[in-house]
Design a protein around this motif. Structure first.
Motif, mmCIF file in Angstrom:
data_model
loop_
_atom_site.group_PDB
_atom_site.id
_atom_site.type_symbol
_atom_site.label_atom_id
_atom_site.label_comp_id
_atom_site.label_asym_id
_atom_site.label_seq_id
_atom_site.Cartn_x
_atom_site.Cartn_y
_atom_site.Cartn_z
ATOM 1 N N ALA A 174 0.834 -1.202 0.000
ATOM 2 C CA ALA A 174 0.000 0.000 0.000
ATOM 3 C C ALA A 174 0.870 1.254 0.000
ATOM 4 N N PRO A 175 0.426 2.321 -0.678
ATOM 5 C CA PRO A 175 1.171 3.586 -0.636
ATOM 6 C C PRO A 175 1.285 4.112 0.788
ATOM 7 N N VAL A 176 2.356 4.870 1.040
ATOM 8 C CA VAL A 176 2.588 5.410 2.380
ATOM 9 C C VAL A 176 2.200 6.888 2.433
ATOM 10 N N ASN A 177 1.714 7.276 3.603
ATOM 11 C CA ASN A 177 1.363 8.676 3.839
ATOM 12 C C ASN A 177 2.628 9.436 4.219
ATOM 13 N N THR A 178 2.896 10.542 3.539
ATOM 14 C CA THR A 178 4.106 11.326 3.799
ATOM 15 C C THR A 178 4.000 12.168 5.064
ATOM 16 N N GLY A 179 2.787 12.287 5.608
ATOM 17 C CA GLY A 179 2.592 13.191 6.736
ATOM 18 C C GLY A 179 2.333 14.614 6.282
ATOM 19 N N ARG A 180 2.239 14.831 4.977
ATOM 20 C CA ARG A 180 1.949 16.152 4.421
ATOM 21 C C ARG A 180 0.627 16.120 3.671
ATOM 22 N N TRP A 181 0.055 17.305 3.506
ATOM 23 C CA TRP A 181 -1.235 17.447 2.848
ATOM 24 C C TRP A 181 -1.103 18.398 1.660
ATOM 25 N N ALA A 182 -2.047 18.282 0.740
ATOM 26 C CA ALA A 182 -2.106 19.204 -0.403
ATOM 27 C C ALA A 182 -3.508 19.792 -0.491
ATOM 28 N N VAL A 183 -3.562 21.106 -0.622
ATOM 29 C CA VAL A 183 -4.833 21.805 -0.839
ATOM 30 C C VAL A 183 -4.760 22.431 -2.228
ATOM 31 N N ARG A 184 -5.791 22.209 -3.030
ATOM 32 C CA ARG A 184 -5.800 22.715 -4.402
ATOM 33 C C ARG A 184 -7.104 23.436 -4.682
#
Length: 419
Positions: A174-184
Motif C-alpha cells: 500500500a502507498p505510504v502517507n508522507t505526513g503532508r497534505w495538499a490543498v488545491r
C-alpha cells in the motif's frame, strides 16, 4: 458472463489515455469508472514536454495546445526573508516541446473521452474482486462487480488510483502517507486577474505554495506542507468554506497579499484537501507490476508526491508504452492473442516502466524535502542557492522523456484483427 478484449478499471487520465492508445492499435477496451461522470478532481495540472509527446502519440495534443498557457520561468519568493529569485525551464525545446503548460483537468479528460466510443465508458461501476481463469491453456481475468455482474477479459488494466484494488490484488504494498497534505483550488476572476502569465512560488519552513494562471480569468493554486492533525480532520477536508478559511486565516496568513487574494477568489466547488501518498521506489523495482493478463498504470502503479508535477505526465507515458507493446504483439501474431503472448507484452511494458517511474518518485520526494524541510542555515543555502539556481533546470531536463510512438496497425493490413 460478458466477454471483453480488455477491461480498464478507472476512468481518470491513465484509464482514458490507455483506452485511446489501445483504440489506436485496433483494440477495443471497456472502461469501468466508479463515479457518476468524468473525474475532474484537481481542477488543473501542469504538463511537461514528456506529457505533450505522449499526447501527440495519442492524437489529442492539438485539441489542448490552443487553450493552455506555456511557462518558461518560475518566480520564487522566500516568505522568511522576502527575497525573490527566478528559475528557468530549459531554453532549448525538447523535441519541439517548450517549458510547462497548464491545462484544465476536465478539458484533458474530455479530449481523451472524445476519442473512444461513447458506450465504452461505464460509469457507476464498482469493482468487487478479481480472479484468474484458465481456458484451453490461456489465462483470462474475471472481474466481479458490486452489482453482481461478471466480465471476462483477455487483459485487465488497473487505473483505479492510489488505493487501487488491482494493485492490491497484484501484491503491491500500500502507498505510504508522507505526513503532508495538499490543498488545491481554482480562482476565478470574471473581469480578469491582471497578472503576468508566470509561475509563482512561495516557500517557508514546512510549507510551499504555488499559483499559475490558466488563462486571463482563472488561476490554479495549491498549498502543500505539514499541517496539524486538527487541520487534517475529515470535516475540514469535506467543507470548502472551512478549507478556504483555514488557508487564509492560518496556514497562509503570513503569505503575501497577492497569494491570499488568489485564494479568496476560489471557486468553492474546486477546493480539495488530501494527504500526499507515494509508493516506495523499491516496491516498483522488485514488486509484481503484472501477473498473467493483469497489470496497472497511472497512480495505481506509481503514486508520487506533486513536487515535480509528474503524476499525470507519467500516466500518459504509461498509456503510450502499454499501447505500443500490445500493438507490436498484434503485428507479430496478426491478432490479439490471449494467454502467454499477451502476458509477455504486459511484462515487457512493466519492465520498461519500472525504473522510469521509480526514478520520478525518488526525485519528487527529494525535491519536496529540499524545498520544505529543515530550518538550518545550510538547508536554506542548499535550497535557495544550489537547488533553485543550479539544479532546477537540470532536474527539469531529467524528467524529459520520449515514450515513443504507437505502431501503425491498420484494419486494411494483410492480416485480420480478431477483436
Amino acid at each position: 458472463m460478458e466477454e471483453q478484449d480488455v477491461v480498464i478499471v478507472g476512468g481518470g487520465i491513465a484509464g482514458l489515455a490507455t483506452a485511446v492508445a489501445l483504440k489506436r492499435v485496433g483494440v477495443g477496451a471497456l472502461v469501468l469508472e466508479k463515479s457518476e461522470g468524468l473525474r475532474a478532481t484537481g481542477t488543473s495540472l501542469g504538463l511537461g514536454p514528456n506529457a505533450w509527446l505522449a499526447l501527440n502519440a495519442l492524437g489529442v495534443a492539438s485539441k489542448l495546445t490552443a487553450t493552455c498557457t506555456t511557462f518558461t520561468k518560475r518566480k520564487i519568493t522566500n516568505i522568511d526573508t522576502g527575497a525573490i529569485q527566478e528559475s528557468y525551464y530549459p531554453a532549448n525545446p525538447y523535441k519541439g516541446q517548450h517549458g510547462l503548460r497548464v491545462v484544465h483537468r476536465k478539458a484533458l479528460l474530455e479530449a481523451l473521452a472524445e476519442e473512444v466510443p461513447i458506450d465504452s465508458i461505464r460509469f457507476s461501476s464498482k469493482l468487487k474482486s478479481i480472479e484468474n481463469q484458465t481456458q484451453e491453456g490461456s489465462s483470462f481475468a474475471v472481474i466481479h462487480m458490486e452489482d453482481g455482474a461478471s466480465i471476462k477479459a483477455k487483459a485487465l488494466i488497473g487505473c483505479d488510483g492510489v488505493h487501487s484494488v488491482v494493485a492490491r490484488w497484484l501484491g503491491l504494498t500500500a502507498p505510504v502517507n508522507t505526513g503532508r497534505w495538499a490543498v488545491r483550488g481554482l480562482a476565478v476572476f470574471p473581469d480578469g486577474h491582471g497578472l503576468n502569465l508566470e509561475f509563482r512560488q512561495f516557500v517557508t519552513i514546512g510549507r510551499r505554495a504555488d499559483f499559475a494562471p490558466v488563462n486571463d480569468n482563472e488561476i490554479y493554486w495549491f498549498l502543500v506542507g505539514k499541517f496539524s492533525s486538527k487541520a487534517g480532520e475529515d470535516h475540514i477536508a469535506h467543507d470548502p468554506e472551512m478549507i478556504k478559511r483555514e488557508i487564509t486565516d492560518n496556514l497562509a496568513k503570513d503569505f503575501p497579499p497577492l497569494y491570499l487574494r488568489v485564494v479568496q477568489h476560489s471557486d468553492l466547488s474546486t477546493l480539495t484537501w488530501a494527504p500526499l501518498m507515494f509508493r516506495f521506489p523499491w516496491d516498483l523495482i522488485f514488486g509484481n507490476l503484472s501477473k498473467g493478463s493483469v497489470t496497472v498504470a497511472g497512480d495505481a502503479m506509481h503514486p508520487m508526491i506533486p513536487e515535480l508535477g509528474q503524476g499525470g505526465c507519467a500516466a500518459l507515458e504509461d498509456a503510450v508504452v502499454l499501447g505500443r507493446h500490445i500493438g507490436n504483439l498484434i503485428i507479430r501474431n496478426k491478432r490479439l492473442v490471449a494467454g502467454e503472448p499477451l502476458a509477455g507484452a504486459l511484462e515487457r511494458y512493466t519492465k520498461e516502466r519500472r525504473w522510469r517511474v521509480a526514478s520520478l518518485i525518488t526525485v519528487s520526494y527529494l525535491s519536496g524535502w529540499v524545498q520544505q524541510d529543515g530550518s538550518g542555515w545550510w538547508m536554506k543555502f542548499f535550497r535557495d542557492v544550489i537547488f533553485y539556481r543550479l539544479l532546477f533546470t537540470r532536474i527539469f531536463n531529467f524528467i524529459h522523456y520520449d515514450c515513443g510512438e504507437l505502431p501503425c496497425v491498420s484494419s486494411n493490413s494483410p492480416y485480420q484483427l480478431e477483436n
